[in-house]
Design a protein around this motif. Structure first.
Motif, PDB file in Angstrom:
ATOM      1  N   LEU A  63      51.349  57.624  36.455  1.00 39.62           N
ATOM      2  CA  LEU A  63      50.215  58.522  36.693  1.00 39.62           C
ATOM      3  C   LEU A  63      49.576  58.930  35.371  1.00 39.62           C
ATOM      4  O   LEU A  63      48.350  58.945  35.232  1.00 39.62           O
ATOM      5  N   LEU A 117      53.608  54.730  41.717  1.00 40.36           N
ATOM      6  CA  LEU A 117      52.930  55.862  41.082  1.00 40.36           C
ATOM      7  C   LEU A 117      53.916  56.971  40.718  1.00 40.36           C
ATOM      8  O   LEU A 117      53.865  58.065  41.266  1.00 40.36           O
ATOM      9  N   ASN A 118      54.812  56.658  39.798  1.00 35.90           N
ATOM     10  CA  ASN A 118      55.672  57.750  39.313  1.00 35.90           C
ATOM     11  C   ASN A 118      54.958  58.464  38.156  1.00 35.90           C
ATOM     12  O   ASN A 118      53.837  58.111  37.795  1.00 35.90           O
ATOM     13  N   THR A 119      55.638  59.473  37.584  1.00 37.21           N
ATOM     14  CA  THR A 119      54.949  60.315  36.594  1.00 37.21           C
ATOM     15  C   THR A 119      54.398  59.501  35.423  1.00 37.21           C
ATOM     16  O   THR A 119      53.253  59.689  35.008  1.00 37.21           O
ATOM     17  N   TYR A 179      57.881  60.008  29.364  1.00 41.19           N
ATOM     18  CA  TYR A 179      58.521  59.915  30.689  1.00 41.19           C
ATOM     19  C   TYR A 179      59.136  58.530  30.894  1.00 41.19           C
ATOM     20  O   TYR A 179      60.250  58.408  31.398  1.00 41.19           O
ATOM     21  N   PHE A 226      51.637  66.352  35.461  1.00 40.52           N
ATOM     22  CA  PHE A 226      50.482  65.443  35.439  1.00 40.52           C
ATOM     23  C   PHE A 226      49.258  66.096  36.076  1.00 40.52           C
ATOM     24  O   PHE A 226      48.159  66.072  35.515  1.00 40.52           O
ATOM     25  N   LEU A 227      49.490  66.684  37.245  1.00 33.20           N
ATOM     26  CA  LEU A 227      48.360  67.259  37.991  1.00 33.20           C
ATOM     27  C   LEU A 227      47.662  68.337  37.160  1.00 33.20           C
ATOM     28  O   LEU A 227      46.430  68.351  37.027  1.00 33.20           O
ATOM     29  N   GLU A 278      61.111  63.968  38.971  1.00 26.26           N
ATOM     30  CA  GLU A 278      59.770  63.478  39.321  1.00 26.26           C
ATOM     31  C   GLU A 278      58.842  64.618  39.758  1.00 26.26           C
ATOM     32  O   GLU A 278      57.664  64.630  39.420  1.00 26.26           O
ATOM     33  N   LYS A 326      55.308  65.286  38.141  1.00 22.39           N
ATOM     34  CA  LYS A 326      54.017  65.133  38.826  1.00 22.39           C
ATOM     35  C   LYS A 326      53.198  66.420  38.752  1.00 22.39           C
ATOM     36  O   LYS A 326      51.965  66.379  38.635  1.00 22.39           O
TER      37      LYS A 326
END
Lengths: 199, 563
Positions: free
Chosen positions: B363, B358-360, B418, B438-439, B431, B435
Motif C-alpha cells: 500500500l 495489498l499488505n502495508t 515494513y 498508511f491510511l 498489519e 494499514k
C-alpha cells in the motif's frame, strides 16, 4: 602496477580477504575522484570570480612573483618520479631502495611546503584582501594541506616497511599513497597555471 | 562451491556477534562495525529527527492556520522553516536511506559486510555529532540559522550580534560534516557493489535496489564535494571575513547558488532513486510477476545520474542568469522525465494483470508511486521557464517538493521498512496498525500538500508567517492535513516497537520473495553468508517462472523451513 610475491614469511590472508583483496584500492580511487571535484569547484569559482571582477588584484599588488614558485613546482613534480622509483624498488623486493626513494620524495614535499610558507610570508596581501586574496589563500592552503597529508601518509608507509611481513598481502597502502601523491602533483600544476600563468 | 550439506549446516548457524561487540540491545549504542547494526542505528536516529523536524512543522502549520502571526513571531518562524528543512533533509531522509543501504546491500549481493566496516561506523557516528551541532544552534545567542535551508548569501552572512559562534556558523559546520559523512558512506556503497558481489552475480543480475543505490551514491560522490567546498567558502566569509560571496570585496553571491544547486538538485535523485529501487523490489513480489523491462529500469537510473548533474540552473531562473542558460537547463530538466517515465511505465506493466497482495508495504509503495507521478507532473511545470518565474518562491514549489520528499520518498521508505522489517528483526509487524498508518499518511499527505498548489498559483509566497486572508481556506486544510500526518507517526512507532518486542516470529521468507537476502535466516547472522556464499545463476525477478536464483536453492530453503 605489478605486485611482487610476499617479501617475508607471512600468514596467508583468510576468508573474504582473499576474494576482495584489492577493494581498498578501489575505494581509495573512488575517494580521489570525489576529492578532485572539490578542487574543480574551487577552480571554477576562481575562474568565474576572475572573469567577472571589476578589480581583481588587491590595490598596490601588481601581480604574483612566479620564478621561485616555478622552482618549487619543479621540485614537487619531480617527486612524482621518485615516488614511482620507490614503487619499482618495492615491486622488485628492494626494501632499502624503496625506503630511500620514499624518504627523498617526502623531503621534496617538505621543501615545497617550505617554499609555500616563505611565499606566504613575503606577500603584500592577506586572505581578506578581496576575492583574489581569498581565492589565493584558499587554493594554495587547501593544496598545502593535501601535501602535508601526503607526507604524513608516506611517513606511515615508511614506518610500516619496518614491520616484518607487512607487504605480504600486496602493497596497497603504498600504491594508494603514491596515487594520492600524483594526484596532489597534478592539482598543483593546474593551480600553478591558474594562479601564476593566468595573471 | 560447498556441498549441499555444507550449505545447510553453515548457512543456518546461530547469529554470532562481531568480535568484541556486545550481543544485546547495547550494540545499537556502541561503535559496532556490523552493517546491519549500523543500518538500524541510522534508521532509529533518522526517525528521532523525523519527530524533531515534524514537531517544527507542526508549530509552523499551527502558526499558518490563521492569517496573523499570532503563535510565533517572524524571527522565530524564520528559524523554524530553516531548521525544519535542514533537519528533514540532512538528519532524516539521507540517514534513513543510508540505513536501508547498510541493511540491504550486503545481504542482497551476498557480501559479508560493507567494504569498509570501520569507515561505515565512523560515517554513522558523525550523524549524531552534527545533529547535536545543529540543535545546539537553538541555544546560542541570536538563535538558529534563519536564512532558509539553502542559506543564500548575503542574507546568511549577516551576523548582527557579532558572535563567532552563531546559528549560521553552526549550520554550515553541520552541513559540511554531513557532506563528509555522506562521502564516506558513498565510497563504501560504491566499492561494496563494485567489488563484493557474490559469485555469478553480474551487474545484469543485480537487484534494482543496488543499481539505484549505486546511481544515487555516484551522484553523492560528484555533487557533495561541490556543496562542501561552497559551504567551506561560506564559513570563511562568515567567520574569517573573506570575499568569495561578499559583493563589497569583489565576491559573487550567485556563485554560492551554483555550488549549492549543483549538489542540491541532484540530491533529489539521491533521495528518490533508492525509493525507485524499493518500488522495483516490492512490485514484483506483491504482484507475483517478473519486473518488466529490467535492463531499461536499471539503465534509466544511470541516465538520471548523467542528466541530474546538468539541471541545477533551473533553481536559478530568476537569479539573472542569461536567457540561453535558461533555455538549455529547461530542456535538460524536462529530459529527466524520459528515464523517469520509463521506470513508471515499467512498474505499471509489472502490476498489470498481477495478483496484487495489498499488505502495508505494498500500500505504501502504491501510494508513494501515486504521489510521485503527481510530483513529476508539477516538476515538469516548474521546469518551464515562464511558469517557474511566475510561481518561484510561492507555495507551489513547497507543495511540489513535499510531494516528492514526503509523498513519494518517505512513503517509499515506510514501504521498505515494513517489507524488510521481518527479515532484520525476526518478527512480523501488525498489519492492522500498519494499514492505519498508511491510511493516515496517505490522506494526511494529500490534505497537507495538495492545497499548497492552488495557494502558490494564487500567489501566496513561501517563508511567511502571516498572509492575506484570501489564502485562509487552503491554509486551514493544509494545517489539518499536517496535524493528521503528525498523528500518523503514532501507530507507526507503536507498531515498530511492539512488533519487535513481542510480534510473532518471522520465517526466513514471509513474502515468498526472490533475492539473496531472503535465503538468509531472519534475522541474518553477523556476516551474512560468511564464506559460503551461494552462486547466483539467474536474475532476481523470476516470479512465476520457477527459475531458481542460486545453486542448491531448494536445499537451502528446505533447511530454513526445518529451522
Amino acid at each position: 602496477m605489478t605486485i611482487s610475491p610476499p617479501l617475508d614469511d607471512a600468514p596467508t590472508p583468510q576468508g573474504h580477504d582473499v576474494a576482495y583483496a584489492n577493494h581498498s584500492l578501489t575505494g581509495f580511487i573512488i575517494f580521489l575522484c570525489s576529492e578532485s571535484v572539490i578542487f574543480l569547484a574551487f577552480f571554477s569559482g576562481y575562474a568565474l570570480l576572475k572573469l567577472s571582477a571589476l578589480q581583481w588584484l588587491p590595490p598596490g599588488v601588481e601581480g604574483l612573483e612566479w620564478r621561485s614558485p616555478l622552482l618549487y613546482t619543479v621540485v614537487l613534480v619531480s617527486s612524482s618520479g621518485t615516488v614511482a622509483l620507490a614503487e619499482r624498488c618495492l615491486s622488485r623486493g628492494q626494501l632499502w631502495g624503496f625506503r630511500s626513494f620514499w624518504l627523498l620524495s617526502m623531503a621534496m614535499g617538505a621543501v615545497f611546503l617550505y617554499g609555500q610558507a616563505s611565499e606566504w610570508r613575503s606577500l603584500a596581501f592577506g586572505i581578506t584582501s578581496g576575492s583574489f586574496g581569498s581565492c589565493f589563500y584558499l587554493l594554495t592552503g587547501f593544496h598545502g594541506l593535501h601535501v602535508l597529508s601526503g607526507i604524513l601518509l608516506m611517513a606511515l608507509m615508511l614506518q610500516r616497511s619496518f614491520r616484518p611481513a607487512n607487504y605480504a598481502a600486496g602493497e596497497q597502502g603504498v600504491i594508494a599513497t603514491s596515487l594520492f601523491w600524483h594526484f596532489v602533483d597534478v592539482i598543483w600544476v593546474m593551480l600553478f597555471l591558474l594562479l601564476y600563468a593566468w595573471s | 562451491m560447498t556441498s549441499t550439506a555444507g550449505v545447510d549446516s553453515r548457512i543456518l548457524r546461530a547469529p554470532h556477534p562481531v568480535p568484541g561487540a556486545p550481543d544485546n540491545w547495547k550494540r545499537f549504542f556502541s561503535f559496532n562495525t556490523d552493517a546491519k547494526v549500523i543500518g538500524i542505528q541510522y534508521i532509529a536516529t533518522a526517525l528521532f529527527f523525523l519527530l524533531v523536524g515534524g514537531l517544527l512543522a507542526m508549530i509552523m502549520r499551527g502558526e499558518l492556520i490563521t492569517p496573523e502571526a499570532d503563535l510565533v513571531d517572524r524571527t522565530v518562524y524564520n528559524g523554524l522553516y530553516t531548521m525544519h528543512g535542514t533537519i528533514m533533509l540532512f538528519l532524516f531522509i539521507f540517514p534513513v536511506l543510508n540505513g536501508l543501504n547498510n541493511l540491504l546491500i550486503p545481504c542482497m549481493i551476498g557480501a559479508p559486510d560493507m567494504a569498509f566496516p570501520k569507515l561505515n561506523a565512523a560515517a554513522f557516528w558523525m550523524v549524531p555529532v552534527f545533529g547535536v551541532i545543529l540543535m545546539a544552534s537553538f541555544l546560542v545567542p541570536g538563535g538558529p540559522a534563519s536564512s532558509g535551508w539553502w542559506s543564500y548569501p548575503p542574507v546568511s552572512l549577516q551576523n548582527p550580534l557579532g558572535h563567532l559562534i552563531n546559528g549560521e556558523a553552526l549550520w554550515i559546520l553541520a552541513v559540511a560534516l554531513s557532506g563528509i559523512s555522506s562521502i564516506m558512506g558513498a565510497v563504501n556503497v560504491v566499492t561494496t557493489i563494485l567489488r563484493l558481489r557474490a559469485p555469478g552475480m553480474s551487474l545484469g543480475r543485480m537487484p534494482i535496489f543496488c543499481w539505484t543505490a549505486l546511481s544515487a551514491q555516484t551522484i553523492q560522490l560528484i555533487g557533495l564535494p561541490a556543496l562542501t567546498g561552497g559551504a567551506v567558502m561560506l564559513l570563511f566569509d562568515l567567520v574569517v571575513g573573506t570575499s568569495f560571496y561578499r559583493p563589497e570585496g569583489g565576491g559573487d553571491p550567485v556563485l554560492y547558488q551554483h555550488f549549492f544547486w549543483f549538489y542540491s538538485h541532484p540530491a533529489v535523485y539521491v533521495i528518490i532513486l533508492p525509493v525507485f529501487g524499493v518500488f522495483s523490489e516490492l512490485f514484483p513480489v506483491y504482484a507475483r510477476k517478473p519486473l518488466f523491462g529490467y535492463p531499461f529500469v536499471a539503465g534509466a537510473s544511470l541516465v538520471i545520474v548523467g542528466l541530474s548533474l546538468i539541471v541545477w540552473v533551473h533553481h536559478m531562473f530568476p537569479s539573472g542568469v542569461p536567457q540561453w542558460m535558461r533555455d538549455v537547463f529547461m530542456v535538460t530538466t524536462m529530459l529527466i522525465a524520459v528515464p523517469t517515465g520509463i521506470k513508471v511505465f515499467a512498474w505499471l506493466a509489472t502490476l498489470w494483470g498481477g495478483k496484487l497482495r495489498l499488505n502495508t508495504a505494498m500500500l505504501f509503495a502504491l501510494g508513494g508511486l501515486f504521489n510521485f507521478v503527481f510530483a513529476g507532473v508539477t516538476g515538469i511545470m516548474l521546469a518551464t521557464v515562464p511558469v517557474d518565474i511566475h510561481v518561484n518562491n510561492t507555495y507551489f514549489v513547497v507543495g511540489h517538493f513535499h510531494y516528492v520528499i514526503y509523498g513519494a520518498a518517505t512513503m517509499g521508505v515506510y514501504a521498505a521498512i515494513y517489507h524488510w522489517f521481518p527479515k532484520f528483526t525476526g518478527h512480523m509487524y501488525y498489519e492492522g496498525l500498519g494499514k492505519l498508518h498508511f491510511l493516515l499518511t496517505f490522506i494526511g499527505t494529500n490534505l497537507n500538500f495538495f492545497p499548497m498548489h492552488p495557494l502558490g498559483l494564487m500567489g501566496m509566497p513561501r517563508r511567511v508567517s502571516s498572509y492575506d486572508p484570501e489564502f485562509a481556506f487552503w491554509n486551514v486544510i493544509a494545517s489539518l492535513g499536517a496535524f493528521l500526518l503528525g498523528v500518523s507517526i503514532i501507530p507507526f512507532l507503536l507498531n515498530l516497537v511492539s512488533s519487535w518486542v513481542r510480534g510473532p516470529k518471522s520465517p526466513a521468507n514471509p513474502w515468498t520473495a526472490i533475492g539473496l537476502e531472503w535465503l538468509l535466516p531472519s534475522p541474518p547472522p553477523a556476516e551474512n553468508f560468511e564464506e559460503h556464499v551461494p552462486t547466483v545463476i539467474s536474475g532476481p525477478y523470476g516470479y512465476g517462472t520457477g527459475r531458481p536464483l542460486v545453486e542448491h536453492q531448494a536445499e537451502i530453503e528446505r533447511s530454513l523451513l526445518q529451522a
